[in-house]
Motif scaffolding. Structure first.
Motif, mmCIF file in Angstrom:
data_model
loop_
_atom_site.group_PDB
_atom_site.id
_atom_site.type_symbol
_atom_site.label_atom_id
_atom_site.label_comp_id
_atom_site.label_asym_id
_atom_site.label_seq_id
_atom_site.Cartn_x
_atom_site.Cartn_y
_atom_site.Cartn_z
ATOM 1 N N PHE A 185 0.846 -1.192 0.000
ATOM 2 C CA PHE A 185 0.000 0.000 0.000
ATOM 3 C C PHE A 185 0.880 1.239 0.000
ATOM 4 O O PHE A 185 1.852 1.283 0.740
ATOM 5 C CB PHE A 185 -0.872 -0.044 1.256
ATOM 6 C CG PHE A 185 -1.813 1.106 1.397
ATOM 7 C CD1 PHE A 185 -1.389 2.297 2.003
ATOM 8 C CD2 PHE A 185 -3.106 1.013 0.937
ATOM 9 C CE1 PHE A 185 -2.272 3.353 2.151
ATOM 10 C CE2 PHE A 185 -3.981 2.075 1.085
ATOM 11 C CZ PHE A 185 -3.572 3.240 1.690
ATOM 12 N N PRO A 186 0.595 2.326 -0.699
ATOM 13 C CA PRO A 186 -0.541 2.490 -1.621
ATOM 14 C C PRO A 186 -0.239 2.205 -3.086
ATOM 15 O O PRO A 186 -0.907 2.770 -3.961
ATOM 16 C CB PRO A 186 -0.839 3.975 -1.438
ATOM 17 C CG PRO A 186 0.502 4.569 -1.222
ATOM 18 C CD PRO A 186 1.358 3.539 -0.555
ATOM 19 N N LEU A 210 -0.415 -0.147 7.181
ATOM 20 C CA LEU A 210 -1.568 0.192 6.351
ATOM 21 C C LEU A 210 -1.816 -0.892 5.317
ATOM 22 O O LEU A 210 -2.956 -1.242 5.007
ATOM 23 C CB LEU A 210 -1.330 1.535 5.657
ATOM 24 C CG LEU A 210 -1.437 2.760 6.562
ATOM 25 C CD1 LEU A 210 -0.929 3.989 5.855
ATOM 26 C CD2 LEU A 210 -2.883 2.953 6.990
ATOM 27 N N PHE A 220 -5.296 -2.749 5.234
ATOM 28 C CA PHE A 220 -6.112 -2.507 4.065
ATOM 29 C C PHE A 220 -6.300 -3.780 3.264
ATOM 30 O O PHE A 220 -7.408 -4.102 2.840
ATOM 31 C CB PHE A 220 -5.454 -1.416 3.210
ATOM 32 C CG PHE A 220 -6.324 -0.929 2.114
ATOM 33 C CD1 PHE A 220 -6.120 -1.349 0.811
ATOM 34 C CD2 PHE A 220 -7.365 -0.061 2.367
ATOM 35 C CE1 PHE A 220 -6.924 -0.902 -0.211
ATOM 36 C CE2 PHE A 220 -8.178 0.398 1.345
ATOM 37 C CZ PHE A 220 -7.958 -0.026 0.054
ATOM 38 N N LEU A 275 -8.682 -6.181 5.112
ATOM 39 C CA LEU A 275 -10.068 -5.718 5.151
ATOM 40 C C LEU A 275 -10.733 -5.866 3.785
ATOM 41 O O LEU A 275 -11.866 -6.337 3.681
ATOM 42 C CB LEU A 275 -10.119 -4.261 5.616
ATOM 43 C CG LEU A 275 -9.851 -4.029 7.096
ATOM 44 C CD1 LEU A 275 -9.859 -2.543 7.408
ATOM 45 C CD2 LEU A 275 -10.886 -4.743 7.938
ATOM 46 N N CYS A 276 -10.008 -5.494 2.752
ATOM 47 C CA CYS A 276 -10.607 -5.612 1.421
ATOM 48 C C CYS A 276 -10.837 -7.052 1.026
ATOM 49 O O CYS A 276 -11.813 -7.362 0.342
ATOM 50 C CB CYS A 276 -9.709 -4.937 0.390
ATOM 51 S SG CYS A 276 -9.631 -3.176 0.590
ATOM 52 N N LEU A 295 -11.796 -9.396 2.774
ATOM 53 C CA LEU A 295 -12.919 -10.012 3.472
ATOM 54 C C LEU A 295 -14.150 -10.125 2.592
ATOM 55 O O LEU A 295 -14.966 -11.026 2.769
ATOM 56 C CB LEU A 295 -13.274 -9.197 4.725
ATOM 57 C CG LEU A 295 -12.294 -9.275 5.886
ATOM 58 C CD1 LEU A 295 -12.733 -8.306 6.975
ATOM 59 C CD2 LEU A 295 -12.250 -10.673 6.448
ATOM 60 N N PHE A 336 -5.481 -9.362 -2.923
ATOM 61 C CA PHE A 336 -5.500 -8.532 -1.711
ATOM 62 C C PHE A 336 -4.684 -9.172 -0.616
ATOM 63 O O PHE A 336 -4.046 -8.479 0.190
ATOM 64 C CB PHE A 336 -6.937 -8.301 -1.240
ATOM 65 C CG PHE A 336 -7.605 -7.182 -1.953
ATOM 66 C CD1 PHE A 336 -8.681 -7.429 -2.805
ATOM 67 C CD2 PHE A 336 -7.172 -5.879 -1.806
ATOM 68 C CE1 PHE A 336 -9.298 -6.391 -3.470
ATOM 69 C CE2 PHE A 336 -7.778 -4.839 -2.476
ATOM 70 C CZ PHE A 336 -8.854 -5.084 -3.317
ATOM 71 N N ARG A 373 -16.206 -6.570 8.611
ATOM 72 C CA ARG A 373 -16.435 -6.898 7.207
ATOM 73 C C ARG A 373 -17.028 -5.717 6.467
ATOM 74 O O ARG A 373 -16.724 -5.473 5.305
ATOM 75 C CB ARG A 373 -17.324 -8.120 7.098
ATOM 76 C CG ARG A 373 -17.206 -8.738 5.707
ATOM 77 C CD ARG A 373 -17.718 -10.095 5.662
ATOM 78 N NE ARG A 373 -19.140 -10.097 5.932
ATOM 79 C CZ ARG A 373 -19.914 -11.126 5.657
ATOM 80 N NH1 ARG A 373 -19.400 -12.179 5.100
ATOM 81 N NH2 ARG A 373 -21.191 -11.089 5.950
ATOM 82 N N GLY A 429 -14.355 -3.482 5.638
ATOM 83 C CA GLY A 429 -13.635 -4.053 4.502
ATOM 84 C C GLY A 429 -14.347 -3.757 3.189
ATOM 85 O O GLY A 429 -13.724 -3.406 2.177
ATOM 86 N N ALA A 482 -12.870 -1.869 -0.021
ATOM 87 C CA ALA A 482 -12.777 -2.486 -1.340
ATOM 88 C C ALA A 482 -13.352 -1.579 -2.434
ATOM 89 O O ALA A 482 -13.079 -1.789 -3.606
ATOM 90 C CB ALA A 482 -13.491 -3.826 -1.328
ATOM 91 N N ALA A 536 -2.747 6.443 -5.297
ATOM 92 C CA ALA A 536 -1.405 6.021 -4.894
ATOM 93 C C ALA A 536 -0.571 7.221 -4.527
ATOM 94 O O ALA A 536 0.037 7.281 -3.452
ATOM 95 C CB ALA A 536 -0.746 5.224 -6.017
ATOM 96 N N PHE A 550 -1.988 8.949 -1.178
ATOM 97 C CA PHE A 550 -1.688 8.262 0.081
ATOM 98 C C PHE A 550 -0.207 8.268 0.386
ATOM 99 O O PHE A 550 0.219 8.433 1.527
ATOM 100 C CB PHE A 550 -2.208 6.827 0.033
ATOM 101 C CG PHE A 550 -3.674 6.726 0.276
ATOM 102 C CD1 PHE A 550 -4.509 6.150 -0.667
ATOM 103 C CD2 PHE A 550 -4.246 7.214 1.445
ATOM 104 C CE1 PHE A 550 -5.872 6.062 -0.453
ATOM 105 C CE2 PHE A 550 -5.604 7.130 1.664
ATOM 106 C CZ PHE A 550 -6.428 6.561 0.709
#
Lengths: 475, 85, 594
Positions: free
Chosen positions: A218-219, A274, A278, A281-282, A284, A295, C558, C561, C565, C579, C582
């Protein structure tokens, strides 16, 4: 100039392989032996050459090319990974017959570039090797029948990669301006604090962006899930694993520069946490298996940084070891995916339903891979995480270690959903044909699962090697 | 029955002769005892000739008579006295 | 300097016991003498010294203490094991062989043990092996006898254990060394002595012997007569030489045993009481404690194993062939089992001390030694026992078994005796005669140095033995009608143990079982219901409260999440932009705040 070929055995072997593939690609006719028949043996020979070359030590090409324990370790990992990826790719339903030799040629060039990357002791050499390995991959991504997804993934990979490497080159120029040298050994001796030379710090941060892009941290990870999803299963297997090795070896070399407490190191640590959070979480909410694995790669890239920021030989060894076990675990998962998706389609989680009845061996291997990625004993994933945690604790980044533990807990959900679908969900009518149950498929799955378990139970031989390599860097 | 068995069978008939031989041997031993004695007597009494002969006879007779006629009638019970036969 | 060599003779037997259950086919019987032969080889090639030191749980254990005393006992154990295994070769029941192998290895282990822990382990191994040798006879009588035997030996083992633990607490060492005799010997020495005396069948702790040995298997009793008691003799010789109480106890044992043997009916029970008597000789010799009596005890042990083994083999053959060992049921068999009779008589004459046989060269040493040490009562008692021995075992047993005043019994069905039983007996018979004729082959191994060596083959010794035995035989002849055996059980001190057992059962075990039943009832009605109630409550709490929280938090994560996403929206410009954004945020924050 110092070009001692005896030190370059693995690279030369790989180059020879690439050369033969090149000739074959140009002159492919009905009389020639198909590439996918002899290539696994060739790749095995290259791995053997890498084993033989493990103790090589020396500096070549005006000290720009360093052969030491670390580089040979990684070259062996790359050769081994290449061998497995090639085996995986010998059965590729979405690749046209006439393009096989080209496919393997570029795969080989990419692996060769990664080998060069492992030994680069100087930033420009490093950049060149990076570009070499990346460009070959750009070509491979779209080779997926004549689908739109493949083309889209290829475009994203190229453009994102181009942007990342451009920034990287920009950063390289700042470093040259600040420290007047690009040799890593010399750079390690310079002062890298923000107060002393902000130019150099900015330059290094930008340069590292290129590495982070390769590592999918990330990122700079946004390409990762899309590219995995778009490319064919077998290509994704390669892209998901070997380039990460290359990125890790560069970061390990540069970690000699990154002392704990420096802003650079703290920045990397923040990116790591991060990334893990990240990524997990994504993942999931993902339904596509390859996207989820993409991911998860982002999360694992975060885990690797834990070892890098510790500043000790054990930490670097842990990072190197984790990169290796990550490659093995991922190759296992992708192997199962490729064998289950016999028509080359993208698997969704519901496609895995009832796998334990359709193919118990593959389901078990998937289970082993999933547990390994979670980090449960006795798999290699657990050992890798254990080494990371013990190496990094009490070196100033305890919050990062705690984050690693918490993230592993979150990750359990989606890894185990793979197992859940394979073992407990009822097998309703799917249009998916029966998984590949041949000896090749099952044998490969069992071998990779065994390797995962063995690395988890007896990690010492490899880990000791990694520690020695790490100590050589510091000492 | 083999050769030795047949031999033993025959000796049963010669029982009387064997007994006479036994008495003869015993007498000869007592006679010998008159001439050969211990150089270190154990009890003092056993230096006397015929001591051991008497000892063996008397002790043997007493032992058998006391045990069989006096002691056993007191302590003997049925085979199955404890209930474990 | 020769290299030190030590093969523990127990290894072969332990290996046999481990391997035997898995062998298939008919040929495994031939394997049985192999560990015995190996043991003989091991004993004759081992060098004196301390071998096989093990470190276990912080303690130092010595498994291979080889010196003259242990070597002579190991030698006779090895020789006996060859004969015993030969004798037992025909037995198809593997369990008996395994039990015998464990038993013998226990014997070897005890002999070579240099410390009490090792001794105890092998002591108990012997106890277990011998129990099975009784149990595997598989009659009701034998099973009950085996049970009593095991209880009794476990009790004896516990005495030993208590003693050695107290000794460790007092002295801090497990080393098995001699304990000096003294009137104020500490409690642990008495406990250890008691434990040893149980196995040595010292009166009044002896009743297990005539209870169990006659009820063992035909081949098992042969093993048992040799090892348990002689191991006890060895440990007494090692640890308690010179203890006065042993001299008295030994004399009592010697006379007590023959007195009972005169009135017994079962041939093997006669022999069992005789073991008590003969071991009495050895215990008395150890008690007196001079070099000659100790040597006499060791020599007697050696000779005793050989001739007692042969005696049990002979009566075992009778039992095997005729189906009974009861003298009142036998008789008239001399012509039908002549070789059994002859081989039996070799042993009978040996035990009596007849010149030419090995009893003559060993028994008399003890008696002479006792007399020379001016222990008149001991010597007298042992001579009385010699008379009784000849009368009961030397004449009574074979007379009533083979002749009994009855004509040759041609009607009785006799099972044919296999060749290996004769072979085993012959081995022992030859050795008995050989030692009797050339005593130096035994004397060479005796461990203690004497001022003047004992010479058995002197005119006086021969004459005295012949006189004693001859006139005892005359006594028997005169009283042959009186001494006729009748069926019956002679009460012995075991009435005391049985009383303790029944009393314990009535006053301790039954009331406790009753209380335990009541308690279980209470548990079931009250306790169990309460437990189930708590369990149901816990399940409710777990499901509603805990799961609610956990599931809720999982759903929240979740959801987050899912939000994350959304950043992956597929558009490349967004990717590059995010990108850069961040990256700048993180770097900036770190650089300016770090």
């Amino acid at each position: 100039m110092n070009l001692d070929l005896a030190l370059l055995v693995p690279e030369c072997a790989m180059l020879l392989l690439v050369a033969v593939l090149f000739v074959q690609a140009l002159s492919a006719g009905p009389a020639s032996v198909a590439a996918h028949r002899w290539l696994p043996l060739g790749a095995l020979a290259v791995t053997a050459a890498a084993v033989v070359a493990l103790p090589a030590e020396g500096m070549l090409l005006w000290d720009a090319y360093k052969v030491d324990g670390l580089s040979q370790f990684f070259k062996l990992c790359v050769a081994g990974g290449f061998c497995i990826a090639v085996l995986n790719a010998t059965r590729q339903p979405t690749l046209e017959e006439g393009k096989r030799a080209d496919y393997f040629l570029f795969l080989g060039v990419s692996a060769w570039g990664l080998m060069l990357l492992a030994s680069s002791a100087e930033l420009v050499t490093l950049y060149l090797a990076l570009e070499l390995s990346s460009y070959s991959l750009y070509v491979l991504i779209p080779l997926r029948g004549r689908t739109r997804e493949g083309a889209e993934a290829g475009v994203k990979y190229i453009l994102f990669g181009a942007a990342a490497t451009a920034i990287s080159l920009y950063g390289l120029s700042y470093i040259m301006a600040a420290h007047q040298t690009t040799y890593i050994a010399a750079l390690a001796a310079r002062d890298w604090s923000w107060a002393a030379s902000p130019t150099a710090v900015v330059g290094l941060s930008l340069f590292l962006c290129g590495m982070f892009y390769k590592l999918a941290l990330f990122p700079f990870h946004f390409w990762c899930p899309d590219v995995y999803q778009g490319s064919s299963n077998e290509t994704a297997a390669y892209v998901a694993t070997l380039p990460k090795l290359g990125a890790v070896v560069v970061l390990v070399r540069l970690a000699a520069v990154l002392h704990p407490g420096l802003e650079i190191t703290t920045a990397i640590a923040w990116l790591g946490v991060l990334s893990m959070t990240f990524g997990n979480l994504c993942a999931l909410v993902q339904k596509d298996v390859k996207r989820m694995l993409g991911f998860s790669s982002v999360a694992h890239a975060g885990y690797v940084t834990v070892g890098l920021v510790s500043g000790t030989a054990e930490g670097l060894a842990a990072a190197a070891f984790y990169a290796l076990v990550y490659v093995v675990m991922n190759l296992l998962c992708f192997w199962v995916v490729a064998r289950v998706a016999v028509d080359g389609r993208n698997l969704v989680l519901s496609d895995l339903n009832g796998l334990h009845r359709r193919s118990p061996v593959l389901a078990f291997a998937l289970g082993v891979g999933a547990f390994a990625l979670v980090g449960l004993p006795p798999t290699a994933g657990f050992m890798g995480k254990l080494f990371l945690i013990t190496a990094a604790w009490n070196h100033g980044y305890n919050w990062l270690v705690i984050a690693l533990a918490l993230n592993s807990a979150i990750a359990i959900y989606y890894y185990l959903s793979l197992v859940r679908h394979a073992y407990t969900e009822p097998d309703e009518n799917t249009s998916l044909p029966a998984p590949d149950q041949s000896a090749f498929s099952l044998g490969g799955a069992v071998a990779l699962a065994a390797a995962t378990l063995v690395l988890g139970i007896v990690p010492s031989p490899l880990f000791e090697k990694a520690v020695q390599a790490g100590m050589a860097l510091f000492g | 029955m083999n050769g030795l068995g047949a031999f033993l069978e025959r000796q049963r008939e010669l029982r009387g002769a064997w007994l006479k031989a036994l008495y003869g041997v015993l007498a000869a031993l007592v006679l010998l005892n008159l001439f050969v004695g211990p150089h270190e007597p154990h009890f003092g009494l056993d230096a006397y000739p015929g001591f051991w002969a008497l000892f063996g006879l008397v002790v043997g007779v007493l032992m058998v008579v006391i045990m069989k006629r006096m002691v056993q009638p007191v302590i003997v019970r049925r085979e199955d006295h404890y209930g474990d036969v | 300097m020769e290299t030190s060599s030590f093969i523990h003779p127990a290894i072969g037997f332990l290996a046999l016991a481990a391997v035997l259950p898995f062998l298939r086919g008919q040929w495994w019987n031939w394997l049985l003498p192999a560990p015995a032969v190996l043991a003989v080889f091991a004993v004759f090639t081992m060098t004196p010294g301390d071998h096989l030191t093990l470190h276990w749980l912080g303690q130092t254990l010595l498994l291979g203490r080889v010196d003259k005393l242990s070597l002579v006992f190991a030698q006779v154990f090895a020789v006996m094991s060859v004969a015993g295994m030969l004798y037992a070769m025909h037995v198809k029941d593997r369990g008996q062989h395994i039990a015998a192998a464990l038993y013998v290895s226990g014997g070897f282990g005890c002999v070579f043990a240099g410390d009490y822990l090792t001794l105890f382990v092998f002591w108990e191994l012997m106890s277990i092996g011998s129990t099975f040798l009784v149990l595997l006879n598989r009659t009701r009588e034998s099973v009950l006898a085996g049970f009593r035997y095991f209880l009794y030996h476990t009790a004896g083992g516990l005495l030993l254990l208590a003693g050695l633990l107290l000794r460790y607490k007092a002295l801090g060492t497990w080393e098995f060394t001699a304990m000096a005799p003294s009137a104020n010997a500490p409690l642990y020495e008495w406990l250890i002595l008691a434990g040893f005396c149980v196995n040595a069948a010292v009166v009044p702790l002896h009743a297990w012997l005539p209870d169990a040995y006659p009820r063992g298997t035909v081949t098992g009793s042969v093993f048992m007569c040799a090892y348990t008691t002689k191991t006890a003799v060895y440990v007494l010789a090692r640890g308690f030489a010179g203890w006065e109480i042993l001299a008295a106890a030994g004399t009592v044992m010697a006379v007590y045993g023959v007195l009972y043997a005169c009135i017994e009916n079962n041939a093997r029970r006669i022999l069992s009481y005789h073991i008590v008597s003969q071991v009495g000789y050895m215990v008395a010799g150890i008690g007196v404690g001079t070099a000659m009596t100790l040597n006499g005890a060791v020599a007697h042990a050696y000779a005793h194993i050989l001739y007692k083994g042969l005696l049990f083999m002979g009566t075992g053959c009778l039992l095997y062939a005729a189906g009974t060992a009861k003298l009142d049921k036998l008789g008239g068999l001399a012509a039908r089992l002549p070789w059994v009779m002859v081989l039996y008589m070799v042993a009978a004459l040996s035990i009596s001390g007849m010149p030419v046989f090995n009893g003559f060269i060993s028994k008399t040493m003890t008696i002479t030694g006792a007399a020379e040490a001016h222990r008149t009562l001991v010597a007298l008692g042992l001579e009385i026992a010699a008379v009784g021995t000849f009368i009961s075992v030397g004449i009574k047993l074979p007379y009533f078994a083979f002749w009994g005043g009855k004509p040759t019994d041609n009607d009785r069905v006799l099972a044919p005796i296999p060749w290996n039983m004769y072979a085993g007996m012959s081995v022992l018979a030859v050795l008995c005669i050989l030692q009797g004729v050339a005593p130096s082959i035994l004397y060479a191994y005796l461990p203690f140095e004497v001022e003047h060596p004992y010479v058995p083959w002197s005119v006086w010794h021969v004459l005295q033995s012949l006189l004693l035995l001859g006139f005892s035989g005359l006594a028997f002849y005169l009283l042959r009608k009186v001494i006729t055996p009748h069926e019956g059980l002679n009460l012995d001190v075991d009435i005391a143990y049985r009383a303790v057992g029944t009393g314990a059962l009535r006053f301790v075990c039954r009331p406790l079982a009753f209380l335990d039943d009541r308690w279980t009832e209470a548990y079931r009605t009250g306790g169990l219901r309460g437990l189930m109630g708590i369990a149901l409550g816990s399940v409710w709490f777990d499901r509603q409260a805990i799961d609610g929280v956990v599931d809720g938090s999982a759903r929240t994560v979740r959801g987050i999440g899912g939000l994350g996403a959304r950043t992956q929206n597929g558009s490349l410009q967004d990717y590059l932009g995010l990108a850069a954004f961040f990256a700048l945020c993180v770097f900036g924050l770190v650089w300016y705040l770090g």
